[in-house]
Design an enzyme around this catalytic site. Sequence first.
Site, PDB file in Angstrom:
ATOM      1  N   PRO A  23      39.235  -0.889  82.310  1.00  0.00           N
ATOM      2  CA  PRO A  23      38.720  -1.133  83.663  1.00  0.00           C
ATOM      3  C   PRO A  23      37.556  -2.122  83.654  1.00  0.00           C
ATOM      4  CG  PRO A  23      38.965   1.217  83.225  1.00  0.00           C
ATOM      5  CD  PRO A  23      39.130   0.521  81.917  1.00  0.00           C
ATOM      6  N   CYS A  25      34.991  -3.813  86.605  1.00  0.00           N
ATOM      7  CA  CYS A  25      34.579  -3.921  88.004  1.00  0.00           C
ATOM      8  C   CYS A  25      34.540  -5.384  88.438  1.00  0.00           C
ATOM      9  CB  CYS A  25      33.218  -3.276  88.207  1.00  0.00           C
ATOM     10  SG  CYS A  25      33.252  -1.477  88.072  1.00  0.00           S
ATOM     11  N   ALA A  57      36.874   0.749  87.984  1.00  0.00           N
ATOM     12  CA  ALA A  57      36.303   2.003  88.464  1.00  0.00           C
ATOM     13  C   ALA A  57      36.457   2.080  89.976  1.00  0.00           C
ATOM     14  CB  ALA A  57      34.825   2.094  88.070  1.00  0.00           C
ATOM     15  N   GLN A 100      41.269   4.162  87.338  1.00  0.00           N
ATOM     16  CA  GLN A 100      40.103   4.905  86.873  1.00  0.00           C
ATOM     17  C   GLN A 100      39.348   5.432  88.083  1.00  0.00           C
ATOM     18  OE1 GLN A 100      36.290   3.164  85.406  1.00  0.00           O
ATOM     19  NE2 GLN A 100      36.894   4.009  83.421  1.00  0.00           N
ATOM     20  N   TYR A 183      27.313   7.194  84.371  1.00  0.00           N
ATOM     21  CA  TYR A 183      27.662   7.548  85.740  1.00  0.00           C
ATOM     22  C   TYR A 183      27.726   9.073  85.878  1.00  0.00           C
ATOM     23  CZ  TYR A 183      28.428   2.552  85.978  1.00  0.00           C
ATOM     24  OH  TYR A 183      28.240   1.196  85.915  1.00  0.00           O
ATOM     25  N   ARG A 231      37.589   8.661  80.064  1.00  0.00           N
ATOM     26  CA  ARG A 231      36.773   7.715  79.299  1.00  0.00           C
ATOM     27  C   ARG A 231      35.416   8.359  79.084  1.00  0.00           C
ATOM     28  NH1 ARG A 231      35.707   1.184  80.302  1.00  0.00           N
ATOM     29  NH2 ARG A 231      35.789   0.697  78.086  1.00  0.00           N
ATOM     30  N   LEU A 303      34.050  -5.089  71.853  1.00  0.00           N
ATOM     31  CA  LEU A 303      34.004  -6.286  71.009  1.00  0.00           C
ATOM     32  C   LEU A 303      35.158  -6.337  70.013  1.00  0.00           C
ATOM     33  CD1 LEU A 303      30.176  -6.795  70.339  1.00  0.00           C
ATOM     34  CD2 LEU A 303      31.648  -7.949  71.995  1.00  0.00           C
TER      35      LEU A 303
END
Length: 368
Positions: A23, A25, A57, A100, A183, A231, A303
């Site tokens: 995901p 944003c 998200a 998500q 979050y 997640r 990464l």
Amino acid sequence: MSQLFQPLRLGTLDLPNRIIIAPMCQYSAENGSATDWHMMHLGNLALSGAGLLITEATAVTPEGRISYKDLGLYNDENEEALARVMKAIRDHSPMPVAIQLAHAGRKASTDLPWKGGRQIAPGHADGWKTEAPSTIPYLDEYDSPTALDKAGLARIRDAFAEAAKRSARLGIDGIEVHGAHGYLLHEFLSPLSNKREDEYGGSLENRMRFPLEVFEAVRGAFPADKPVWIRVSATDWVEGGGWDVDMTIAFAKALEKLGCAAIHVSSGGLSPLQQMKLSPGYQVNLARKIKAETGMTTIAVGLINEPEHAEAIVANGDADAIGLARAILYNPRWPWHAAAELGARTFASPQYLRCQPRAYPKLFAHTD
């Protein structure tokens, strides 16, 4: 034979390969509703040859959005707008699509990243009062969130379930519950942000309670023949305290009992005190440990930019799949290039078959 391009069964969902678009944003919605940007962005990624696309998200309440431009799925208008995007994807791509579902907690009500990303005060036209486990703001200069009471917890739990029902109506193939990056659900898990003195705070069991209730509500509201997973941030990267990988393993074992199909392993995002050392695959060891301790399907992310690196992660059993985010924004045909480099085959729409390089005559699965 490339292991990265072997099929993967994610719960009840069959993926053609082990490349998952994580995901990302886009901060381009209008009142929570998808726009033409989402049509172009997600449509482009759906033609990439990856095994699974997870949308950004998607907030389950207006207050759960990270910013005023975040995607949401909390009313009929949001559902109708996303249905338009989903129809375009289904018409032109066989790629499975997951969503998500999220609530930003105390990190909500922010400006757009390219405008600084700072929190917007509740009195501002684009801001609102945030809500969290406790009244501790993410930064000292931010507005203190409202500590959720029992009615607030029930409201958010029900909102997750309602968004799951909307996802089912949209024909979404799977749901990822967002329990990472500082979050709301992560805020309940971490002792750095959860200072409650009721049954939702204190001990590890208590701090896991609300995230587990949310997961159970989503699982119960979504068709049983479609997977739900989560997640997580496997560590807060805060020395001497915070959420860590051993707590994550305990959480994963509890989730597995509720029917969790996989663990998408990220890290950090909860505290400005985090000390994170970035390097290629810097979170893979976290996924490896969780997989070893639980046996659950794991997705490693962070990464992972080079095809040979991704191949090694899967081939060595460090994770069952890899997640791509910024790397696939930079190179939306990353799976094509990876398949060429690793001697594998991948999907291409018939409109694109003529671009197959002469050096790779067996690259696209549509060609013989």
